[in-house]
Design a protein around this motif. Structure first.
Motif, short mmCIF file in Angstrom:
data_model
loop_
_atom_site.label_atom_id
_atom_site.label_comp_id
_atom_site.label_asym_id
_atom_site.label_seq_id
_atom_site.Cartn_x
_atom_site.Cartn_y
_atom_site.Cartn_z
N LYS A 152 0.82 -1.22 0.00
CA LYS A 152 0.00 0.00 0.00
C LYS A 152 0.85 1.26 0.00
O LYS A 152 0.51 2.24 -0.67
N LEU A 153 1.95 1.24 0.76
CA LEU A 153 2.81 2.43 0.80
C LEU A 153 3.42 2.70 -0.57
O LEU A 153 3.47 3.85 -1.03
N GLY A 154 3.90 1.65 -1.24
CA GLY A 154 4.51 1.84 -2.55
C GLY A 154 3.53 2.33 -3.59
O GLY A 154 3.86 3.14 -4.45
N ILE A 155 2.28 1.83 -3.50
CA ILE A 155 1.28 2.23 -4.50
C ILE A 155 0.76 3.63 -4.24
O ILE A 155 0.74 4.48 -5.13
N ALA A 156 0.32 3.90 -3.01
CA ALA A 156 -0.35 5.15 -2.71
C ALA A 156 0.59 6.34 -2.70
O ALA A 156 0.15 7.48 -2.90
N GLU A 157 1.89 6.11 -2.49
CA GLU A 157 2.81 7.25 -2.39
C GLU A 157 3.78 7.28 -3.57
O GLU A 157 3.68 8.16 -4.44
N ALA A 158 4.70 6.34 -3.65
CA ALA A 158 5.74 6.39 -4.67
C ALA A 158 5.16 6.26 -6.08
O ALA A 158 5.47 7.04 -6.99
N LEU A 159 4.30 5.26 -6.28
CA LEU A 159 3.77 5.03 -7.62
C LEU A 159 2.86 6.18 -8.05
O LEU A 159 2.93 6.64 -9.20
N ALA A 160 2.00 6.66 -7.16
CA ALA A 160 1.09 7.75 -7.51
C ALA A 160 1.85 9.03 -7.80
O ALA A 160 1.52 9.76 -8.75
N GLU A 161 2.90 9.33 -7.02
CA GLU A 161 3.67 10.56 -7.24
C GLU A 161 4.43 10.51 -8.56
O GLU A 161 4.48 11.50 -9.30
N THR A 162 5.01 9.36 -8.88
CA THR A 162 5.74 9.24 -10.14
C THR A 162 4.80 9.35 -11.33
O THR A 162 5.11 10.00 -12.34
N ALA A 163 3.63 8.72 -11.23
CA ALA A 163 2.66 8.81 -12.32
C ALA A 163 2.20 10.25 -12.53
O ALA A 163 2.05 10.71 -13.67
N GLU A 164 2.01 10.97 -11.44
CA GLU A 164 1.57 12.37 -11.57
C GLU A 164 2.67 13.23 -12.19
O GLU A 164 2.40 14.09 -13.04
N LYS A 165 3.92 13.02 -11.80
CA LYS A 165 5.02 13.80 -12.36
C LYS A 165 5.17 13.53 -13.86
O LYS A 165 5.32 14.47 -14.66
N LEU A 166 5.12 12.27 -14.24
CA LEU A 166 5.23 11.93 -15.66
C LEU A 166 4.04 12.47 -16.45
O LEU A 166 4.19 12.92 -17.58
N MET A 167 2.86 12.42 -15.86
CA MET A 167 1.67 12.95 -16.53
C MET A 167 1.85 14.43 -16.87
O MET A 167 1.56 14.88 -17.99
N ILE A 168 2.38 15.20 -15.91
CA ILE A 168 2.58 16.64 -16.13
C ILE A 168 3.64 16.88 -17.19
O ILE A 168 3.47 17.72 -18.10
#
Length: 618
Positions: A533-549
């Motif tokens: 849960k920590l890897g998905i909700a924090e690291a994965l979500a933040e990386t996806a948002e940065k790449l999206m932008i």
């Protein structure tokens, strides 16, 4: 090289006389047949049947003479050493034919000094030679294309092999020139540079779509409208209960769970469990788990117990129609199986689908305390006459009790389903969410490959992608946006101009796409599988948002490269940004656990902050 055309018509020599003869023979045959029917088989010592046979033979010979369709006419050039075949043609229903030849076909020798052909015709019926014509020497050829056809009179008489005249002639023969071989001279025009307009013809997400097929019943393998791959995928989906897209590990796992091996008389037999859901585990380890697993387990037990009771039901109404009874039984069975399959779907059940199934079966998807029977169960009770006032014997009471047990199973499942929905508002479960994340991350890797293919199509190759740099601070805002907003984001919001300073330093096109591909194919799956849960909700979500932008900003950056600015490339980048946005949203539905430091701080201050949870879409 000049091209000539010969036209003519094969016809009988005395066509009118032959037609008169045919009609006379037909009349004679009718008279003889009438005499035979009247009982006069002979007259004056002549056998009428023999006479009838002779008349029919003459009729067939005369009619054969009139047949001029399908004859092969060959035209030859008569030379001293070797005749040249100029061409051939077939006659139509009235004997017309056409033959084309060139001046090179009849010229001979190194210098080709022969200027006119000496032509004759051969006429064939199949492989049989009907005859040949006399030679017409030094044939006059037309010299101009627009010159009218020259007639070749008189008609060509066709001779038999013994050189006697046959029954055919070639009449109405003409020859014309259809191509003189001259090259048209065009006046020279000075070259003038014209403005070049570039049109973008590359497909984008708005102009293309993929056809998907969802089957709810057994598929006919003899369907000639689909390819072999489509039919095979459809059958596997029906047998195994899942669609597999390049996932061999999940396929083998599901196959082993769908077929149970049994030893019978020294050999291994495999028993298939038909039309039941089989949990599929993907590469990230996601499958049916948590509250969904509990609900699915209850549903499978209820289905297993309810099906024998449904099959044993019989009517308490003697006037019930048997076909209607079987139809209602089939409806209940089908919808209950579909309900269990949906509750065990990988990635979580579709709320709208389950609510609709409960609506169909028992008339409502909401909990109520009423014992009133509604939906298809009520129709089943009406057709079978399952009411208390019809119960008389113990067997009839047991039959009515079986119906009530089926109703209670469905009502109980509906209550468990509503409890599952309320629990889901506390955040998505990891097992089903891993299935959705695995699919979304695979889509990102595929989208990056699509961007590569489109760039290659506009000649933006690997070397160019490594050399072209994207300066995100120079984003050009679309027309109509507020002055403080830089560019729109896939979620409907906008990225502010004051935050452009965070998008530094510049990055090459290859560097950005490689990062996105590694995130979808390697980094993202590793974070989801090992980080929990920590890897998905924090690291994965933040990386996806940065790449999206960054990817979205790249599509609005004025890069000095014509190929990069093509509409197809820009739309492919925005499609990739949308896929990254979907990964981010899936990751945010996972509520991370509180760390020890956060829990201690909350307990010491007496403030336990409530986390906002995302409810599934209904």
């Amino acid at each position: 090289m000049k091209i000539y055309r010969i036209r003519g018509q094969v016809s009988p020599v005395q066509e009118n006389n032959i037609k008169t003869e045919v009609q006379t023979l037909k009349n004679s045959i009718k008279e003889v047949e009438t005499k035979i029917k009247s009982g006069n088989s002979s007259k004056g010592g002549i056998n009428l049947e023999t006479q009838l046979g002779e008349l029919k033979g003459k009729l067939r010979a005369a009619q054969a003479t009139l047949v001029v369709a399908g004859l092969r006419v060959e035209m030859w050039d008569n030379d001293e050493r070797l005749d040249d075949r100029l061409g051939a043609g077939k006659t139509d229903s009235v004997g017309l034919f056409e033959i084309k030849f060139t001046d090179e076909d009849f010229r001979q020798g190194f210098l080709g000094l022969k200027w006119t052909p000496n032509i004759f015709f051969n006429v064939y019926q199949g492989r049989e030679l009907l005859g040949f014509s006399e030679t017409r020497e030094n044939l006059t050829l037309p010299s101009e294309v627009e010159e009218p056809p020259l007639p070749l009179n008189p008609a060509f008489v066709i001779f038999n092999e013994d050189e006697t005249p046959s029954d055919y002639i070639i009449a109405n023969v003409t020859i014309d020139l259809i191509d003189d071989g001259k090259v048209e001279e065009r006046p020279r025009q000075d070259y003038q540079e014209q403005p070049i307009t570039v049109y973008d013809i590359l497909p984008t997400a708005n102009s293309t779509f993929k056809l998907t097929t969802q089957t709810s019943s057994l598929t006919n393998i003899d369907n000639n409208n689909g390819s072999l791959e489509q039919m095979l995928n459809s059958v596997l989906s029906e047998v195994l209960g899942q669609n597999f897209k390049g996932d061999p590990k999940a396929f083998v796992n599901t196959l082993n769970q769908s077929f149970t091996p049994k030893q019978t008389n020294g050999r291994t037999e495999y028993e298939w469990s038909p039309r039941t859901y089989v949990g599929v585990q993907n590469d990230l380890g996601g499958t049916v788990s948590g509250a969904q697993a509990s609900l699915y387990h209850r549903a499978k037990i209820a289905l297993k117990d309810a099906m024998p009771l449904l099959d044993k039901l019989y009517s308490l109404n003697r006037a019930a129609d048997r076909q209607n009874m079987e139809a209602m039984r089939a409806i209940i069975r089908t919808e209950m199986i579909e309900l269990v399959n949906e509750l065990g779907a990988s990635g979580g059940p579709r709320v709208q689908r389950v609510d609709n199934l409960f609506q169909v079966l028992i008339g409502s998807a909401e909990d109520d305390d009423s014992d009133e029977i509604r939906g298809q169960l009520k129709n089943l009770a009406d057709v079978y006459g399952l009411t208390c006032d019809r119960v008389n014997t113990v067997d009839e009471e047991q039959n009515y009790g079986n119906f009530l047990i089926i109703r209670d199973y469905l009502v109980s499942l509906r209550g468990s389903w509503n409890d599952y929905i309320e629990d889901s508002e506390s955040g998505a479960f990891v097992g089903p969410q891993l299935v959705l994340l695995s699919q979304a991350l695979s889509t990102i890797a595929e989208s990056v490959q699509d961007v590569y293919r489109i760039m290659d199509m506009v000649f933006l190759g690997a070397a160019d992608r490594q050399a072209i740099s994207i300066d995100f601070k120079t984003v050009k805002s679309p027309s109509g946006m507020p002055i403080d907003e830089a560019f729109p984001l896939p979620d409907g919001t906008a990225y502010l101009k004051k935050d452009l300073a965070k998008l530094v330093p510049p990055m090459t096109v290859e560097g950005l796409l490689t990062w996105a591909w590694r995130f979808g194919a390697e980094e993202g799956p590793a974070l989801a599988k090992a980080g929990g849960k920590l890897g998905i909700a924090e690291a994965l979500a933040e990386t996806a948002e940065k790449l999206m932008i960054l990817v979205q900003a790249a599509s609005f950056t004025p890069v000095r490269n014509t190929a990069f600015r093509r509409e197809g490339v820009l739309r492919a980048l925005r499609d990739l940004s949308f896929q990254l946005y979907q990964v981010k949203e899936l990751a945010k539905q996972i509520i991370p656990p509180s760390t020890n430091n956060q829990a201690t701080e909350q307990l010491s201050t007496g403030k336990i902050s409530s986390l906002k949870r995302i409810a599934p879409s209904r």
